[in-house]
Enzyme design. Sequence first.
Site, short mmCIF file in Angstrom:
data_model
loop_
_atom_site.label_atom_id
_atom_site.label_comp_id
_atom_site.label_asym_id
_atom_site.label_seq_id
_atom_site.Cartn_x
_atom_site.Cartn_y
_atom_site.Cartn_z
N ASN A 154 0.86 -1.27 -0.24
CA ASN A 154 -0.58 -0.28 0.08
C ASN A 154 0.79 1.02 0.03
OD1 ASN A 154 0.13 -0.87 2.53
ND2 ASN A 154 -1.30 0.28 3.83
N GLU A 250 4.46 -3.79 12.68
CA GLU A 250 3.53 -2.49 12.23
C GLU A 250 2.18 -3.52 11.63
OE1 GLU A 250 3.34 -0.20 13.43
OE2 GLU A 250 4.73 0.77 13.93
N CYS A 284 -3.77 1.27 7.06
CA CYS A 284 -4.00 0.75 8.08
C CYS A 284 -4.33 1.43 8.89
CB CYS A 284 -1.93 -0.09 8.81
SG CYS A 284 -1.13 -1.00 8.19
#
Length: 475
Positions: A154, A250, A284
Amino acid sequence: MAVTLQERKLLLDGEWIETGEWHEVRSPYSGEVVARVPQAGAAHARQAVDAAARALASPLPAHERAAILDRVAALLRERADEVAQTICAEAGKPMKAARVEADRAVSTFTMAAVEARRLAGDVVPMDASPAGVGKVAYTMRVPIGVVGAITPFNFPLNLVGHKVAPALAAGCPVVLKPAGQTPMSALLLAELEDEAGLPAGWLNVLVGPSAEIGDVLVEDERVRLITFTGSAEVGWKIRERAARKKVNLELGNATPVVVESDADIEQAATKLAANAFAFAGQSCISVQRIYVQRSAYDDFASRFVSKVESLRVGDPADEETDVGPVIDEGARDRIVSWIEEAKAGGAKVLTGGELVDGLLRPTVLADVTPEMKVSCLEVFGPLCTVSAYEAPDEAFELANGTEYGLQAGIFTTNIHTALAAAEALEFGGITVNEAPTFRADQMPYGGVKESGNTKEGPHYAVREMTEERLVVIAR
Protein backbone atom coordinates in the site's frame (compact mmCIF):
# COMPACT_ATOMS: atom_id res chain seq x y z
CA MET A 1 -3.12 5.80 -21.48
CA ALA A 2 -0.73 3.41 -23.23
CA VAL A 3 1.15 1.13 -20.90
CA THR A 4 4.94 0.94 -21.22
CA LEU A 5 6.24 -2.36 -19.88
CA GLN A 6 9.01 -1.79 -17.36
CA GLU A 7 11.70 -4.26 -16.44
CA ARG A 8 14.04 -4.06 -13.47
CA LYS A 9 16.58 -6.52 -12.14
CA LEU A 10 17.09 -7.58 -8.53
CA LEU A 11 19.89 -6.15 -6.41
CA LEU A 12 22.13 -8.78 -4.79
CA ASP A 13 25.54 -7.98 -3.32
CA GLY A 14 25.94 -4.88 -5.45
CA GLU A 15 25.01 -6.64 -8.70
CA TRP A 16 21.81 -6.32 -10.73
CA ILE A 17 20.81 -9.89 -11.45
CA GLU A 18 18.32 -11.99 -13.40
CA THR A 19 17.25 -15.42 -12.21
CA GLY A 20 15.77 -17.07 -15.30
CA GLU A 21 12.25 -16.78 -13.91
CA TRP A 22 10.02 -13.71 -14.19
CA HIS A 23 7.34 -12.21 -11.98
CA GLU A 24 4.64 -10.10 -13.67
CA VAL A 25 3.23 -6.96 -12.09
CA ARG A 26 -0.31 -6.05 -13.13
CA SER A 27 -2.13 -2.75 -12.90
CA PRO A 28 -4.89 -2.96 -10.27
CA TYR A 29 -6.92 -0.63 -12.50
CA SER A 30 -6.65 -2.17 -15.97
CA GLY A 31 -5.31 -5.63 -15.22
CA GLU A 32 -2.59 -5.10 -17.81
CA VAL A 33 0.99 -6.23 -17.18
CA VAL A 34 2.90 -3.03 -16.40
CA ALA A 35 6.22 -4.53 -15.32
CA ARG A 36 8.16 -7.69 -14.83
CA VAL A 37 11.01 -8.49 -12.50
CA PRO A 38 13.14 -11.57 -11.91
CA GLN A 39 11.79 -13.98 -9.31
CA ALA A 40 14.14 -15.06 -6.57
CA GLY A 41 14.02 -18.01 -4.21
CA ALA A 42 15.58 -19.39 -1.06
CA ALA A 43 19.04 -19.75 -2.60
CA HIS A 44 19.11 -16.09 -3.56
CA ALA A 45 17.94 -15.15 -0.07
CA ARG A 46 20.81 -17.09 1.48
CA GLN A 47 23.24 -15.31 -0.87
CA ALA A 48 21.74 -11.98 0.14
CA VAL A 49 22.23 -12.74 3.85
CA ASP A 50 25.83 -13.77 3.07
CA ALA A 51 26.36 -10.41 1.34
CA ALA A 52 24.78 -8.46 4.19
CA ALA A 53 26.91 -10.30 6.74
CA ARG A 54 30.06 -9.41 4.79
CA ALA A 55 28.96 -5.77 4.64
CA LEU A 56 28.40 -5.74 8.39
CA ALA A 57 31.99 -6.86 8.88
CA SER A 58 33.18 -3.66 7.15
CA PRO A 59 31.30 -0.92 9.01
CA LEU A 60 30.56 2.44 7.42
CA PRO A 61 31.29 5.49 9.58
CA ALA A 62 28.24 7.48 10.60
CA HIS A 63 29.16 10.45 8.44
CA GLU A 64 29.33 8.24 5.33
CA ARG A 65 25.99 6.64 6.10
CA ALA A 66 24.44 10.05 6.63
CA ALA A 67 25.89 11.43 3.40
CA ILE A 68 24.51 8.48 1.41
CA LEU A 69 21.06 8.96 2.94
CA ASP A 70 21.18 12.67 2.09
CA ARG A 71 22.10 11.85 -1.50
CA VAL A 72 19.20 9.39 -1.73
CA ALA A 73 16.83 12.10 -0.52
CA ALA A 74 18.16 14.48 -3.20
CA LEU A 75 17.76 11.85 -5.93
CA LEU A 76 14.21 11.11 -4.80
CA ARG A 77 13.44 14.82 -5.07
CA GLU A 78 15.01 15.04 -8.54
CA ARG A 79 13.10 12.02 -9.86
CA ALA A 80 9.85 12.64 -7.99
CA ASP A 81 7.68 12.45 -11.11
CA GLU A 82 9.12 9.09 -12.17
CA VAL A 83 8.75 7.79 -8.63
CA ALA A 84 5.09 8.87 -8.43
CA GLN A 85 4.30 7.36 -11.81
CA THR A 86 5.83 4.05 -10.71
CA ILE A 87 3.74 4.01 -7.52
CA CYS A 88 0.61 4.84 -9.51
CA ALA A 89 1.19 2.19 -12.16
CA GLU A 90 1.87 -0.76 -9.86
CA ALA A 91 -0.29 0.09 -6.83
CA GLY A 92 -3.19 1.83 -8.55
CA LYS A 93 -2.64 4.78 -6.21
CA PRO A 94 -4.08 8.04 -7.59
CA MET A 95 -1.36 10.36 -8.85
CA LYS A 96 -2.14 13.06 -6.31
CA ALA A 97 -1.59 10.53 -3.50
CA ALA A 98 1.44 8.99 -5.23
CA ARG A 99 3.09 12.41 -5.35
CA VAL A 100 2.49 12.86 -1.63
CA GLU A 101 4.13 9.50 -0.95
CA ALA A 102 7.14 10.45 -3.06
CA ASP A 103 7.51 13.71 -1.10
CA ARG A 104 7.19 11.90 2.21
CA ALA A 105 9.97 9.50 1.26
CA VAL A 106 12.29 12.48 0.82
CA SER A 107 11.52 13.47 4.41
CA THR A 108 12.03 9.93 5.67
CA PHE A 109 15.54 9.71 4.23
CA THR A 110 16.43 13.25 5.26
CA MET A 111 15.47 12.59 8.87
CA ALA A 112 17.26 9.23 8.86
CA ALA A 113 20.43 11.07 7.80
CA VAL A 114 20.02 13.35 10.83
CA GLU A 115 19.66 10.31 13.09
CA ALA A 116 22.82 8.73 11.67
CA ARG A 117 24.75 11.84 12.66
CA ARG A 118 23.39 12.12 16.19
CA LEU A 119 23.13 8.46 17.20
CA ALA A 120 24.83 8.24 20.59
CA GLY A 121 24.63 6.63 23.99
CA ASP A 122 24.49 8.13 27.48
CA VAL A 123 26.87 8.98 30.29
CA VAL A 124 26.08 6.95 33.41
CA PRO A 125 26.40 8.85 36.74
CA MET A 126 28.51 6.19 38.45
CA ASP A 127 29.16 8.04 41.70
CA ALA A 128 25.41 8.08 42.36
CA SER A 129 26.06 4.93 44.38
CA PRO A 130 29.08 3.99 46.53
CA ALA A 131 29.90 1.06 44.24
CA GLY A 132 30.47 3.40 41.32
CA VAL A 133 32.89 5.82 42.95
CA GLY A 134 36.16 6.02 41.04
CA LYS A 135 34.64 4.75 37.80
CA VAL A 136 33.44 6.36 34.58
CA ALA A 137 30.77 4.69 32.47
CA TYR A 138 28.95 5.36 29.25
CA THR A 139 26.80 3.47 26.78
CA MET A 140 27.31 2.99 23.06
CA ARG A 141 24.70 2.33 20.38
CA VAL A 142 25.95 -0.48 18.12
CA PRO A 143 24.19 -1.99 15.08
CA ILE A 144 22.00 -4.95 15.98
CA GLY A 145 23.15 -6.80 12.85
CA VAL A 146 21.62 -7.83 9.54
CA VAL A 147 18.03 -6.61 9.16
CA GLY A 148 15.39 -8.54 7.23
CA ALA A 149 12.65 -6.19 5.97
CA ILE A 150 9.25 -7.28 4.63
CA THR A 151 7.00 -4.55 3.26
CA PRO A 152 3.39 -4.34 1.99
CA PHE A 153 1.85 -3.06 -1.24
CA ASN A 154 0.00 0.00 0.00
CA PHE A 155 2.96 2.39 0.45
CA PRO A 156 5.49 0.69 -1.83
CA LEU A 157 8.05 3.46 -1.53
CA ASN A 158 7.71 5.20 1.83
CA LEU A 159 7.12 2.10 3.95
CA VAL A 160 10.22 0.61 2.33
CA GLY A 161 11.95 3.86 3.28
CA HIS A 162 10.84 3.47 6.88
CA LYS A 163 12.62 0.10 6.99
CA VAL A 164 15.72 0.76 4.90
CA ALA A 165 16.65 4.33 5.89
CA PRO A 166 16.74 3.79 9.69
CA ALA A 167 18.57 0.48 9.26
CA LEU A 168 21.29 2.14 7.21
CA ALA A 169 21.40 5.06 9.66
CA ALA A 170 21.99 2.54 12.45
CA GLY A 171 24.73 0.78 10.49
CA CYS A 172 22.71 -2.34 9.65
CA PRO A 173 22.81 -3.98 6.19
CA VAL A 174 19.38 -4.96 4.84
CA VAL A 175 17.78 -7.83 2.96
CA LEU A 176 14.48 -6.46 1.65
CA LYS A 177 11.50 -8.40 0.38
CA PRO A 178 8.93 -5.96 -1.05
CA ALA A 179 5.35 -6.98 -1.80
CA GLY A 180 5.00 -8.99 -5.00
CA GLN A 181 2.21 -6.71 -6.21
CA THR A 182 4.42 -3.60 -5.98
CA PRO A 183 8.14 -4.39 -6.30
CA MET A 184 9.04 -1.67 -8.80
CA SER A 185 9.10 1.23 -6.35
CA ALA A 186 11.47 -0.67 -4.05
CA LEU A 187 13.76 -1.56 -6.94
CA LEU A 188 13.75 2.05 -8.15
CA LEU A 189 14.71 3.10 -4.63
CA ALA A 190 17.50 0.51 -4.65
CA GLU A 191 18.74 2.01 -7.92
CA LEU A 192 18.90 5.42 -6.24
CA GLU A 193 20.73 3.93 -3.24
CA ASP A 194 23.25 2.39 -5.63
CA GLU A 195 23.65 5.71 -7.45
CA ALA A 196 24.13 7.45 -4.10
CA GLY A 197 27.19 5.30 -3.42
CA LEU A 198 25.90 2.64 -1.05
CA PRO A 199 28.53 -0.12 -1.05
CA ALA A 200 27.77 -3.67 -2.17
CA GLY A 201 25.85 -5.85 0.26
CA TRP A 202 24.33 -3.04 2.31
CA LEU A 203 21.01 -3.33 0.50
CA ASN A 204 19.76 -6.46 -1.21
CA VAL A 205 16.29 -6.51 -2.80
CA LEU A 206 14.60 -9.80 -3.69
CA VAL A 207 11.16 -10.47 -5.13
CA GLY A 208 9.70 -13.95 -4.76
CA PRO A 209 7.59 -16.34 -2.69
CA SER A 210 7.24 -15.44 0.97
CA ALA A 211 7.50 -19.10 1.87
CA GLU A 212 11.05 -19.18 0.47
CA ILE A 213 12.54 -15.75 1.07
CA GLY A 214 10.69 -15.16 4.34
CA ASP A 215 11.71 -18.56 5.68
CA VAL A 216 15.39 -17.75 5.15
CA LEU A 217 15.01 -14.43 7.00
CA VAL A 218 13.27 -16.20 9.87
CA GLU A 219 15.63 -19.16 10.10
CA ASP A 220 19.09 -17.67 9.41
CA GLU A 221 20.64 -16.73 12.76
CA ARG A 222 22.67 -13.94 11.17
CA VAL A 223 19.46 -11.99 10.58
CA ARG A 224 19.17 -10.40 14.01
CA LEU A 225 16.06 -8.28 13.43
CA ILE A 226 13.00 -8.65 11.21
CA THR A 227 10.89 -5.58 10.53
CA PHE A 228 7.47 -6.38 9.09
CA THR A 229 4.48 -4.31 8.02
CA GLY A 230 1.39 -6.22 6.96
CA SER A 231 -1.44 -8.30 8.33
CA ALA A 232 -1.67 -9.20 12.01
CA GLU A 233 -2.09 -12.87 11.19
CA VAL A 234 1.18 -13.06 9.25
CA GLY A 235 3.10 -10.74 11.54
CA TRP A 236 2.41 -12.58 14.77
CA LYS A 237 3.24 -15.93 13.09
CA ILE A 238 6.64 -14.53 12.17
CA ARG A 239 7.06 -13.39 15.78
CA GLU A 240 6.27 -16.90 17.02
CA ARG A 241 8.66 -18.57 14.60
CA ALA A 242 11.53 -16.15 15.22
CA ALA A 243 11.42 -16.26 19.00
CA ARG A 244 15.15 -15.59 19.39
CA LYS A 245 15.20 -12.61 17.04
CA LYS A 246 13.93 -9.12 17.53
CA VAL A 247 10.76 -8.86 15.44
CA ASN A 248 9.26 -5.40 14.97
CA LEU A 249 5.64 -5.46 13.82
CA GLU A 250 3.50 -2.72 12.26
CA LEU A 251 0.11 -4.31 11.66
CA GLY A 252 -3.53 -3.47 11.03
CA ASN A 253 -6.29 -1.40 12.58
CA ALA A 254 -10.02 -0.74 12.43
CA THR A 255 -9.57 2.98 12.91
CA PRO A 256 -12.20 4.76 15.03
CA VAL A 257 -13.04 8.45 15.27
CA VAL A 258 -15.28 10.12 17.85
CA VAL A 259 -17.13 13.29 16.82
CA GLU A 260 -18.56 15.28 19.72
CA SER A 261 -21.54 17.59 19.19
CA ASP A 262 -19.40 20.60 20.15
CA ALA A 263 -16.93 19.89 17.34
CA ASP A 264 -16.60 21.86 14.14
CA ILE A 265 -18.86 19.49 12.18
CA GLU A 266 -17.92 20.87 8.76
CA GLN A 267 -14.23 20.44 9.51
CA ALA A 268 -14.77 16.91 10.81
CA ALA A 269 -16.84 15.87 7.79
CA THR A 270 -14.30 17.32 5.36
CA LYS A 271 -11.25 15.70 6.94
CA LEU A 272 -12.89 12.33 7.53
CA ALA A 273 -14.34 12.05 4.01
CA ALA A 274 -10.88 12.55 2.53
CA ASN A 275 -9.15 10.23 4.98
CA ALA A 276 -11.64 7.38 4.89
CA PHE A 277 -11.22 6.94 1.16
CA ALA A 278 -7.72 8.08 0.21
CA PHE A 279 -6.06 5.30 -1.81
CA ALA A 280 -9.42 3.46 -1.67
CA GLY A 281 -9.07 3.04 2.10
CA GLN A 282 -5.96 0.86 1.78
CA SER A 283 -4.07 2.26 4.74
CA CYS A 284 -3.63 0.72 8.17
CA ILE A 285 -5.00 3.96 9.65
CA SER A 286 -7.70 4.67 7.10
CA VAL A 287 -10.81 5.98 8.89
CA GLN A 288 -13.19 3.03 9.24
CA ARG A 289 -15.53 3.64 12.20
CA ILE A 290 -17.04 7.07 12.93
CA TYR A 291 -18.98 7.57 16.18
CA VAL A 292 -21.02 10.80 16.27
CA GLN A 293 -22.81 12.22 19.31
CA ARG A 294 -26.52 11.75 18.65
CA SER A 295 -27.45 15.43 18.72
CA ALA A 296 -25.00 16.09 15.87
CA TYR A 297 -25.50 12.80 14.00
CA ASP A 298 -27.94 13.94 11.30
CA ASP A 299 -25.96 17.10 10.54
CA PHE A 300 -22.67 15.22 10.34
CA ALA A 301 -24.07 12.33 8.26
CA SER A 302 -25.60 14.71 5.72
CA ARG A 303 -22.40 16.71 5.30
CA PHE A 304 -20.20 13.63 5.30
CA VAL A 305 -22.19 11.72 2.67
CA SER A 306 -22.28 14.78 0.43
CA LYS A 307 -18.51 15.11 0.59
CA VAL A 308 -17.99 11.39 -0.02
CA GLU A 309 -20.21 11.53 -3.09
CA SER A 310 -18.15 14.41 -4.48
CA LEU A 311 -14.98 12.28 -4.53
CA ARG A 312 -13.88 11.44 -8.05
CA VAL A 313 -13.58 7.72 -8.72
CA GLY A 314 -11.67 6.39 -11.71
CA ASP A 315 -8.33 5.97 -13.44
CA PRO A 316 -5.52 6.54 -10.91
CA ALA A 317 -3.35 8.04 -13.66
CA ASP A 318 -5.85 10.90 -13.97
CA GLU A 319 -4.55 13.81 -11.88
CA GLU A 320 -8.12 14.58 -10.73
CA THR A 321 -8.91 11.10 -9.38
CA ASP A 322 -9.42 10.78 -5.63
CA VAL A 323 -10.33 7.08 -5.37
CA GLY A 324 -8.99 4.34 -7.61
CA PRO A 325 -9.10 0.54 -7.43
CA VAL A 326 -8.30 -1.77 -4.56
CA ILE A 327 -5.23 -3.90 -5.14
CA ASP A 328 -6.94 -6.86 -6.85
CA GLU A 329 -10.25 -8.58 -7.55
CA GLY A 330 -9.92 -10.84 -4.53
CA ALA A 331 -9.73 -7.85 -2.19
CA ARG A 332 -12.64 -6.17 -3.97
CA ASP A 333 -14.83 -9.27 -3.78
CA ARG A 334 -14.09 -9.71 -0.08
CA ILE A 335 -15.12 -6.13 0.69
CA VAL A 336 -18.32 -6.50 -1.33
CA SER A 337 -19.16 -9.69 0.57
CA TRP A 338 -18.69 -7.85 3.89
CA ILE A 339 -21.05 -5.11 2.71
CA GLU A 340 -23.67 -7.67 1.72
CA GLU A 341 -23.27 -9.46 5.04
CA ALA A 342 -23.74 -6.18 6.92
CA LYS A 343 -26.84 -5.32 4.87
CA ALA A 344 -28.29 -8.73 5.62
CA GLY A 345 -27.75 -7.98 9.32
CA GLY A 346 -29.65 -4.70 9.14
CA ALA A 347 -27.01 -2.17 8.09
CA LYS A 348 -28.14 0.66 5.83
CA VAL A 349 -26.12 1.93 2.86
CA LEU A 350 -26.01 5.73 2.96
CA THR A 351 -23.99 5.94 -0.25
CA GLY A 352 -21.94 3.68 -2.51
CA GLY A 353 -21.87 -0.07 -2.15
CA GLU A 354 -21.96 -0.80 -5.87
CA LEU A 355 -19.37 -1.50 -8.55
CA VAL A 356 -18.95 0.96 -11.41
CA ASP A 357 -16.63 -0.15 -14.21
CA GLY A 358 -15.16 -2.68 -11.81
CA LEU A 359 -14.40 -0.08 -9.11
CA LEU A 360 -16.11 -0.14 -5.73
CA ARG A 361 -17.61 3.26 -5.06
CA PRO A 362 -16.85 4.84 -1.66
CA THR A 363 -19.32 3.26 0.73
CA VAL A 364 -20.82 4.58 3.96
CA LEU A 365 -22.85 2.25 6.19
CA ALA A 366 -25.16 3.13 9.07
CA ASP A 367 -26.99 0.98 11.62
CA VAL A 368 -24.05 -1.38 11.98
CA THR A 369 -23.47 -3.51 15.07
CA PRO A 370 -20.11 -4.02 16.78
CA GLU A 371 -19.86 -7.70 15.82
CA MET A 372 -20.19 -7.08 12.07
CA LYS A 373 -16.97 -7.60 10.12
CA VAL A 374 -17.17 -4.05 8.76
CA SER A 375 -16.91 -2.85 12.36
CA CYS A 376 -14.66 -5.22 14.27
CA LEU A 377 -12.21 -6.29 11.54
CA GLU A 378 -9.95 -4.27 9.25
CA VAL A 379 -11.76 -3.58 5.97
CA PHE A 380 -8.75 -2.19 4.08
CA GLY A 381 -11.00 -0.76 1.40
CA PRO A 382 -13.25 2.20 0.51
CA LEU A 383 -15.78 1.67 3.27
CA CYS A 384 -16.57 3.29 6.60
CA THR A 385 -19.39 3.16 9.11
CA VAL A 386 -21.23 5.95 10.93
CA SER A 387 -22.93 5.31 14.29
CA ALA A 388 -24.53 7.44 17.00
CA TYR A 389 -23.75 7.56 20.73
CA GLU A 390 -25.03 9.49 23.73
CA ALA A 391 -22.08 10.20 26.05
CA PRO A 392 -18.29 10.19 25.51
CA ASP A 393 -17.72 7.14 27.72
CA GLU A 394 -20.01 5.13 25.45
CA ALA A 395 -18.07 6.30 22.38
CA PHE A 396 -14.74 5.39 23.96
CA GLU A 397 -16.03 1.91 24.79
CA LEU A 398 -17.23 1.43 21.22
CA ALA A 399 -13.92 2.66 19.81
CA ASN A 400 -12.01 0.22 22.03
CA GLY A 401 -14.23 -2.66 20.95
CA THR A 402 -11.69 -4.18 18.61
CA GLU A 403 -8.57 -6.30 18.88
CA TYR A 404 -6.59 -3.53 17.19
CA GLY A 405 -4.91 -0.46 18.67
CA LEU A 406 -2.93 1.57 16.12
CA GLN A 407 -4.45 5.08 15.97
CA ALA A 408 -7.75 6.71 16.90
CA GLY A 409 -9.10 10.24 16.83
CA ILE A 410 -11.56 12.65 18.37
CA PHE A 411 -13.10 15.93 17.16
CA THR A 412 -14.09 18.25 19.99
CA THR A 413 -13.59 21.83 21.20
CA ASN A 414 -13.57 20.72 24.83
CA ILE A 415 -10.04 20.18 26.12
CA HIS A 416 -11.32 18.06 29.02
CA THR A 417 -13.05 15.66 26.62
CA ALA A 418 -9.93 15.53 24.46
CA LEU A 419 -7.75 14.66 27.45
CA ALA A 420 -10.27 12.06 28.59
CA ALA A 421 -10.09 10.47 25.14
CA ALA A 422 -6.29 10.41 25.30
CA GLU A 423 -6.50 8.47 28.56
CA ALA A 424 -9.39 6.16 27.63
CA LEU A 425 -8.63 5.16 24.03
CA GLU A 426 -6.40 2.06 23.90
CA PHE A 427 -4.35 2.97 20.86
CA GLY A 428 -0.73 3.80 20.10
CA GLY A 429 -1.65 7.28 18.86
CA ILE A 430 -4.57 9.68 19.42
CA THR A 431 -5.31 12.66 17.17
CA VAL A 432 -7.43 15.61 18.28
CA ASN A 433 -9.31 17.58 15.60
CA GLU A 434 -7.37 15.67 12.97
CA ALA A 435 -8.19 12.43 11.18
CA PRO A 436 -6.25 9.52 12.71
CA THR A 437 -5.06 8.72 9.19
CA PHE A 438 -2.58 11.53 9.77
CA ARG A 439 1.07 10.58 9.93
CA ALA A 440 4.13 12.79 9.83
CA ASP A 441 7.19 10.70 9.17
CA GLN A 442 9.22 11.95 12.13
CA MET A 443 6.60 11.08 14.75
CA PRO A 444 6.52 7.82 16.76
CA TYR A 445 4.11 5.58 14.86
CA GLY A 446 3.01 2.20 16.11
CA GLY A 447 0.25 0.33 17.84
CA VAL A 448 -0.69 -1.86 20.78
CA LYS A 449 -2.72 -5.06 21.12
CA GLU A 450 -2.93 -6.83 17.74
CA SER A 451 -1.64 -3.77 15.90
CA GLY A 452 2.02 -4.30 16.69
CA ASN A 453 4.86 -4.02 19.15
CA THR A 454 7.15 -1.21 18.02
CA LYS A 455 7.41 2.43 17.01
CA GLU A 456 8.55 3.66 13.62
CA GLY A 457 9.78 7.06 12.54
CA PRO A 458 13.56 7.36 11.96
CA HIS A 459 14.43 8.53 15.50
CA TYR A 460 12.60 5.59 17.06
CA ALA A 461 13.37 2.91 14.48
CA VAL A 462 17.11 3.63 14.58
CA ARG A 463 17.16 2.85 18.28
CA GLU A 464 15.14 -0.32 17.74
CA MET A 465 17.85 -1.39 15.27
CA THR A 466 20.74 -0.87 17.68
CA GLU A 467 21.84 -2.50 20.90
CA GLU A 468 23.05 -0.64 23.96
CA ARG A 469 26.58 -1.55 25.09
CA LEU A 470 27.88 -0.44 28.48
CA VAL A 471 31.50 0.57 28.97
CA VAL A 472 32.88 0.94 32.53
CA ILE A 473 36.35 2.40 33.11
CA ALA A 474 38.11 2.31 36.48
CA ARG A 475 40.15 5.43 37.19
